[in-house]
Design a protein around this motif. Structure first.
Motif: not given
Lengths: 477, 477
Positions: B153-177
């Motif tokens: 982490v000291i050099r590269y950061g947490m997973t958050r810092d290594l992530t550029l984009g995310v696709e996720a599905v909301l509770a009602d099925g909506t896809v957030i790309n």
């Protein structure tokens, strides 16, 4: 505003904390795009988070919309007052609260100018690496709320990456103190992310805890010429591999932009003659005083040998470093001198950068006849700035130029705003970069955190009932 | 679940996509804390974002709560099914979608094991720097939803810092790309931040675009002994300044932890004799094959000269690097062997780390008599792991130990979870690290994005009507 509301605000803030009527000077409605057309009637100048919390309670109770101001250096008309908005300026919430060299953190009030933070870090033997041209007048609160980028994103990241904790005031006056000072803190939702980059629409940032870094021991800059975009892209990969984490800048000027810098900006001496397709500034900031220059020279020598570059100049002194950066910084001045013109700040894949000049010239010229295009920017961050200018007489066909360029950016999946944000200026084009589902979720979050739509209303997107996607201009086929 | 709902889900997912009744094996309700006490009736195995979106629509319409599962390696009981929950496993959404070496990005499905991502990056000549012990079985979706930390982490950061984009599905099925691949993208709210670190309570991550880095050319490790905490803190500052961005790990074992590693973990040879107060593993990963070892040795030599350390062993081969890391990694094994005991994962200021052992022993012994404490961890990240163990006969007084330790962490403004998250395990202590206003805002965001409380309900916090602050155990005075 009703007189009793004004009295309430006056009671909270005192004489120093409120400016009204004829005393409101132009500084409260002027930004880099010039004097705004709405002179605000009331400017509120809170001196503390507690005062800001109290005045937001009053504004919330009376449904009074506000616009928050830092240094008014933003480029997307986010901080200019609109009709019926009261200005809240952070100018009195200014100063360094604490600095912890061992932890590598600094806590500052939102109205503190960036340069003051840089200087405080420097005096403590550390560096706060965020840097941009407006450093003397922009504020940390503005940097955070717009997630500012700048010249050394490749090495240190955006403002978001430099921020550990944030304190903010919500629309109803609630104080959210997430002034965390830890690199690692997985205790529930990371609320500071709501305030960073949301352009003041979800809360007003009052304080922040920021990361400091050890000062680099060495700085070396090369200015190079390359004859093809593929060579530039290969050079970028080569320098990344060769310099590792010490690569601190990789800035590229397209040939016409370089020509404009040399012809239009006073005091710039060409480090390399014109006649090449691309000009690249590469910078290394390292920690090995004995060997960094040698490492950099070896790396650059291989690039010459492999014909990634055809010419290169290496800095031998701080004065030469400054002179080479002046050429790079001359890009902003040269683009500014093309007025009237239309400016852009976009992110693109490397493949799309390769064709940007030919593709956009083709589309723009088909629609508008003779057009000039000046391109350059932070290539290793995926971020280019460009200026387009129609040579026809009369006012610039701003809408057509924007529709063509944002249309293409949307088609290829680029970002219509890499670092400047959306504000009012790019709002109508937001749907080129974000889907209807994303925009609906943004609106839902705004409605949750600012149900009366009082904080910087209309910036980023409109809360009107029309579906967001309908606001977008159709891309030009 | 009503039969027609099960039929609907079956129609969407097919035979391969659904497991019910006696076919549900223990792998779906076992985590590092053992076999759960609720055997789920239904396990859903979507093979695509579209299938997941459709089944979430069904679950939303029927108000069916779900628990999402990656590799079930989390340490805070977040993925274990609770009563009435249907399991959604990401095990079939597994694979690398694309890799772009020039852009330094990789796009993967959420169910892909971390090690598969590491190996794909390696095969392309790059590195994906997230690394933790569970690499073979944990999944990227789990890493993202818990914002995993790890050793570098000291050099590269947490997973958050290594992530550029995310696709996720909301509770009602909506896809957030929001599968953005750019380092810079200031186009409205950064929605991926909602899904990272929220432990599956705001949406189900389906894909991610992650950052890759050039492979370091060199790796050098030193194992050192220091006789005071002040010396360790000064060593950290010294190595940070000396190695700059190349410092990749700074791991510290308190004396009793080192003793436990040597006595309780098989196959560990002491690199340095016992008898010192602290043992430190320092690692450098650099880009200058010719000079990095010399730079590291010079830096370490100064530390010896200035008496920051009293003994040091330097790696001379990859085998020696592995052997020194085995000592560090032995810490987790040694802590695990203290069962029954109570484990912690906290962030603290350097000043509080200095007193942690004496302060906690004093408080624990006053309440519980003879107690053992094993401390160590990622000092440069501000993150310590510790294990406390009462020596009295009978079951461990878990509640008392937690109240005392979390109480102290809350008092000094530390974080009760640096990298493991909250889950069900630490939920009752969340208010030690977060204010009532923060917790109310978290709940408001949850209510907006998951109004029926169907996604991992009860993890991180409870949506019950009691105010969050009231759930916290009072700190022991």
């Amino acid at each position: 505003m009703r007189p009793e509301t004004l009295d309430n605000l006056h009671r909270i803030l005192g004489d120093k904390g409120i400016v009204t009527g004829a005393d409101v000077h132009e500084g409260y409605y002027t930004d880099p795009r010039g004097l705004g057309d709405v002179r605000p009637n009331v400017v509120l100048r809170p001196a503390s988070t507690a005062e800001l919390s109290q005045i937001m309670k009053v504004c919330h109770d009376t449904a009074q919309p506000i616009v928050v101001q830092g240094g008014l250096t933003g480029l997307v008309t986010g901080a200019r007052p609109q009709h019926n908005e009261v200005v809240i300026t952070m100018e009195r919430m200014n100063g360094i609260e604490s600095i912890d060299v061992k932890a590598g953190t600094i806590t500052v009030l939102a109205g503190t100018p960036l340069q003051v933070v840089q200087e405080a870090a420097d005096a403590a033997g550390m560096v706060f690496p965020l840097d941009l041209g407006a450093r003397g007048s922009c504020t940390i609160g503005g940097n955070l709320s717009t997630n500012a980028g700048g010249n050394r994103v490749i090495r240190y990241g955006m403002t978001r990456d430099l921020t550990l904790g944030v304190e903010a005031v919500l629309a109803d006056g609630t104080v959210i103190n997430s002034l965390n000072g830890f690199m690692k803190n997985n205790t529930g939702y990371d609320l500071k992310q709501m305030f960073i980059g949301s352009e003041g629409t979800l809360g007003l940032i009052t304080r922040a805890t920021l990361r400091l870094y050890p000062k680099p021991k060495t700085q070396v800059v090369a200015f190079c010429a390359a004859d093809s975009f593929d060579a530039v892209a290969d050079l970028m990969a080569h320098m990344r591999t060769g310099l590792g984490a010490d690569l601190s800048a990789f800035e590229v000027l397209w040939a016409k932009t370089y020509a404009a810098v040399l012809s239009d900006v006073a005091g710039i001496k060409a480090p390399i003659p014109q006649g090449h397709a691309f000009y690249v500034l590469v910078e290394m900031m390292g920690s090995d005083a004995a060997h960094d220059t040698e490492k950099f020279e070896t790396c650059l020598g291989q690039a010459l040998e492999n014909e990634l570059i055809v010419d290169a100049v290496l800095s031998r002194s701080n004065a030469e470093i400054d002179a080479l950066w002046d050429v790079r910084d001359g890009m902003a001045h040269a683009m500014g001198k093309q007025q009237p013109s239309v400016g852009f700040d976009i992110s693109l894949s490397v493949a799309d950068m390769k064709v940007i000049e030919s593709e956009l010239l083709r589309r723009l010229q088909a629609a508008l006849g003779d057009v000039r295009l000046f391109i350059g920017g932070h290539l290793a961050d995926g971020n280019l700035h460009l200026v387009a200018k129609s040579l026809k007489e009369g006012p610039q066909p701003r809408d057509t130029i924007q529709e063509i360029i944002y249309g293409w950016v949307g088609e290829v999946g680029g970002s219509i705003s890499a670092e400047h944000g959306i504000g009012l200026l790019k709002r109508d084009y937001l749907a080129q970069s974000r889907s209807p589902a994303e925009l609906a979720l943004m609106r839902a979050l705004k409605l949750t955190m600012d149900p009366k739509n009082l904080l910087n209303p209309g910036r980023v997107f409109d809360m009107g009932t029309a579906p967001m996607a309908g606001n977008a201009k159709a891309p030009t086929p």
